[in-house]
Design a protein around this motif. Structure first.
Motif, PDB file in Angstrom:
ATOM      1  N   THR A   1     -46.083 -32.562 -17.858  1.00  0.00           N
ATOM      2  CA  THR A   1     -45.448 -32.024 -16.596  1.00  0.00           C
ATOM      3  C   THR A   1     -47.121 -32.304 -16.042  1.00  0.00           C
ATOM      4  O   THR A   1     -47.125 -31.551 -14.574  1.00  0.00           O
TER       5      THR A   1
ATOM      6  N   PRO B   1     -50.373 -33.355 -14.338  1.00  0.00           N
ATOM      7  CA  PRO B   1     -51.014 -34.815 -13.618  1.00  0.00           C
ATOM      8  C   PRO B   1     -52.257 -34.785 -14.678  1.00  0.00           C
ATOM      9  O   PRO B   1     -53.210 -34.417 -14.543  1.00  0.00           O
TER      10      PRO B   1
ATOM     11  N   GLU C   1     -50.637 -33.366  -7.050  1.00  0.00           N
ATOM     12  CA  GLU C   1     -49.913 -32.993  -7.878  1.00  0.00           C
ATOM     13  C   GLU C   1     -49.009 -33.855  -8.728  1.00  0.00           C
ATOM     14  O   GLU C   1     -48.403 -33.962 -10.120  1.00  0.00           O
ATOM     15  N   GLU C   2     -49.248 -35.112  -8.119  1.00  0.00           N
ATOM     16  CA  GLU C   2     -47.990 -36.024  -8.943  1.00  0.00           C
ATOM     17  C   GLU C   2     -49.155 -36.937  -9.950  1.00  0.00           C
ATOM     18  O   GLU C   2     -48.746 -37.928 -11.215  1.00  0.00           O
TER      19      GLU C   2
ATOM     20  N   ASP D   1     -50.206 -41.174   0.554  1.00  0.00           N
ATOM     21  CA  ASP D   1     -50.449 -40.272  -1.328  1.00  0.00           C
ATOM     22  C   ASP D   1     -50.492 -41.922  -2.049  1.00  0.00           C
ATOM     23  O   ASP D   1     -49.786 -42.841  -1.490  1.00  0.00           O
TER      24      ASP D   1
ATOM     25  N   THR E   1     -49.587 -44.960  -4.184  1.00  0.00           N
ATOM     26  CA  THR E   1     -48.221 -45.353  -5.144  1.00  0.00           C
ATOM     27  C   THR E   1     -48.480 -46.064  -6.475  1.00  0.00           C
ATOM     28  O   THR E   1     -47.482 -46.047  -6.982  1.00  0.00           O
TER      29      THR E   1
END
Length: 187
Positions: free
Chosen positions: A19, A21, A93-94, A119, A121
């Motif tokens: 979890t 990143p 956060e990703e 963001d 990808t």
């Protein structure tokens, strides 16, 4: 029983790690390339030919890379005397990167369409990152009567010692400004 407890503890530890990143090496290198420019100003020019960009073409374009850290870089972008724009590139956060546009009036208050962007990808490269429009910005553009912008994809390029580029693309629209990294300017 001890083996089951040990396996459960190991699985819990691994899931906690999953979890957190972690940026792709390309994005780490991209942020390092940006940070290497910190404190410097560069003059640029529009390299695309859309008539909508005439004001930018006629104006002096200067970016100032400042407020730098491993997780965020702020780049004020001046168009002539208009100092209302700042590009903010940060880690999200990703585990990817985010580009936001901070637009402010002369008193420093947010104005007009503010804090729009997107963001990453994909991991991109150490020299180029693309930022498709995010959901917040789609809502903002829709509410602000700028539906044409709901398919925007922005890109930022950093080619050390050569060029920094900011780009906007969507159907029937391409805007690109390039800054000469070989020639920092005083103001």
């Amino acid at each position: 029983m001890k083996q089951i407890a040990a396996l459960a503890a190991a699985a819990l530890a691994l899931s906690a790690c999953a979890t957190v990143p972690a940026g792709a090496p390309q994005q780490d290198a991209f942020m390092a390339n940006l940070n290497a420019l910190c404190g410097q100003r560069f003059e640029g020019r529009v390299v695309t030919t859309d008539a909508a960009d005439a004001d930018f073409v006629r104006s002096r374009l200067v970016m100032h890379v400042r407020d730098c850290s491993a997780d965020e870089v702020r780049i004020p972008f001046h168009v002539g005397d208009d100092a209302s724009r700042t590009w903010v590139i940060s880690r999200n956060e990703e585990g990817g990167l985010t580009l936001k546009h901070d637009h402010r009036d002369p008193e420093g208050r947010p104005h007009g369409l503010h804090w729009y962007g997107g963001d990453t990808t994909s991991a991109g490269t150490a020299n180029r990152q693309e930022f498709p429009v995010d959901a917040f910005s789609v809502e903002l553009f829709t509410a602000g009567d700028a539906v044409v912008s709901t398919t925007n994809v922005w890109a930022v390029e950093v080619h050390p010692g050569r060029v920094y580029a900011y780009e906007l693309r969507r159907a029937n629209r391409h805007f690109r400004v390039e800054f000469d990294l070989a020639r920092p300017v005083a103001e």
